[in-house]
Design a protein around this motif. Sequence first.
Motif, short mmCIF file in Angstrom:
data_model
loop_
_atom_site.label_atom_id
_atom_site.label_comp_id
_atom_site.label_asym_id
_atom_site.label_seq_id
_atom_site.Cartn_x
_atom_site.Cartn_y
_atom_site.Cartn_z
N GLY A 99 0.71 -1.38 0.16
CA GLY A 99 -0.04 0.18 -0.12
C GLY A 99 0.85 1.22 -0.13
N LEU A 100 1.80 1.18 0.77
CA LEU A 100 2.60 2.47 0.88
C LEU A 100 3.30 2.52 -0.58
N ARG A 101 4.02 1.56 -1.24
CA ARG A 101 4.69 1.87 -2.53
C ARG A 101 3.65 2.64 -3.44
N ALA A 102 2.40 1.92 -3.27
CA ALA A 102 1.19 2.55 -4.49
C ALA A 102 1.07 3.97 -4.00
N ALA A 103 1.06 4.20 -2.91
CA ALA A 103 0.83 5.67 -2.41
C ALA A 103 1.93 6.63 -2.83
N LEU A 104 3.17 6.15 -2.51
CA LEU A 104 4.21 6.76 -3.10
C LEU A 104 4.52 7.16 -4.45
N LEU A 105 4.10 6.14 -5.25
CA LEU A 105 4.07 5.78 -6.71
C LEU A 105 3.09 7.06 -7.11
N ALA A 106 1.90 7.24 -6.58
CA ALA A 106 1.00 8.11 -6.97
C ALA A 106 1.76 9.46 -6.68
N PHE A 137 2.46 28.20 -5.72
CA PHE A 137 2.77 26.80 -6.26
C PHE A 137 2.92 25.76 -5.02
N TYR A 138 3.43 26.56 -4.10
CA TYR A 138 3.35 25.48 -2.66
C TYR A 138 2.24 25.39 -2.22
N LYS A 139 1.22 26.27 -2.12
CA LYS A 139 -0.21 26.03 -1.76
C LYS A 139 -0.88 25.13 -2.64
N ASN A 140 -0.89 25.40 -4.14
CA ASN A 140 -1.86 24.59 -4.77
C ASN A 140 -1.25 23.20 -4.90
N GLY A 141 0.11 23.00 -4.83
CA GLY A 141 0.60 21.62 -5.25
C GLY A 141 1.52 20.85 -4.11
N ILE A 142 2.60 21.26 -3.54
CA ILE A 142 3.34 20.65 -2.75
C ILE A 142 2.29 20.43 -1.48
N SER A 143 2.02 21.37 -0.76
CA SER A 143 1.12 21.17 0.55
C SER A 143 0.05 20.27 0.27
N ARG A 144 -0.70 20.24 -0.86
CA ARG A 144 -1.73 19.22 -1.18
C ARG A 144 -1.22 17.96 -1.34
N THR A 145 -0.08 17.97 -1.93
CA THR A 145 0.42 16.43 -2.01
C THR A 145 0.45 15.80 -0.61
N VAL A 146 1.29 16.77 0.10
CA VAL A 146 1.72 16.06 1.59
C VAL A 146 0.29 15.76 2.31
N LYS A 147 -0.54 16.77 2.11
CA LYS A 147 -1.73 16.45 2.98
C LYS A 147 -2.47 15.13 2.29
N ALA A 148 -2.55 14.91 1.19
CA ALA A 148 -3.22 13.71 0.71
C ALA A 148 -2.31 12.34 1.39
N LEU A 149 -0.94 12.44 1.46
CA LEU A 149 -0.30 11.48 1.95
C LEU A 149 -0.20 11.25 3.42
N ALA A 150 -0.53 12.56 3.96
CA ALA A 150 -0.75 12.27 5.48
C ALA A 150 -1.95 11.71 5.89
N GLY A 151 -2.90 11.99 5.12
CA GLY A 151 -4.36 11.45 5.41
C GLY A 151 -4.21 9.80 5.23
N TRP A 152 -3.43 9.32 4.03
CA TRP A 152 -3.37 7.77 4.07
C TRP A 152 -2.51 7.12 5.29
#
Length: 219
Positions: A99-106, A137-152
């Motif tokens: 599961g972690l591999r799939a999340a990191l790949l996404a 750029f940070y608000k719209n991309g980087i922080s949202r990606t981190v938030k998605a992974l944090a949720g997982w």
Amino acid sequence: MAQAKPSTECRPRGRPPIRSDEETKQIVFDAARHAFAVDGYAATSTEGLARSAGISTKTLYRLFPAKAALFEAMCADRLERLLADIHLQADDEVDIETGLRAALLACADLALDPDVVALQRMVLQESAAFPELAANFYKNGISRTVKALAGWLRAQVKKKLIALDDVDEAAGMLIGMIASAPQRAAIYGGLPLLSRKDIERRAKSCAALFLDGCRGTST
């Protein structure tokens, strides 16, 4: 012999169908991505963007009141489309490492997307003169990606598959592990982005390092 009568079929008259604002915005985004990547943010004029998109300057300003607003909307649109393809739902049928591999790949698919890397390169070049570009750029991309992974990760903690003191910090570390070095190599070193096979291999290594560590067994 009687002459054939001319066709009475009539062609539709009137103005061509009016393009919607959303369709026009997508055309402007495509023109802006190319112009910003080639000429840079500062050297790109709104008049030139309007010509490239085949619209009037008046229409461009109606849709985007300033160049900064256009850049923010362009980044948000591209990242939104990529984020929509990121599925980090916890799957009870797979083990934690798979599961972690799939999340990191996404997440890597987003962070190492050629358009995203090109935008990041431009933001870095222009950030001293236009600091708001980096913030957007940070608000719209980087922080949202981190938030998605944090949720997982939080879902895995809840199931007691992993234990973390700070889920958000761990997510940021994982994003850095999977994407930062390849991004830097492409942006600063001019090296090609990783192939799909290399990204999959990197996701596997990152998952193993995160879950099992790499300290040797003492004798």
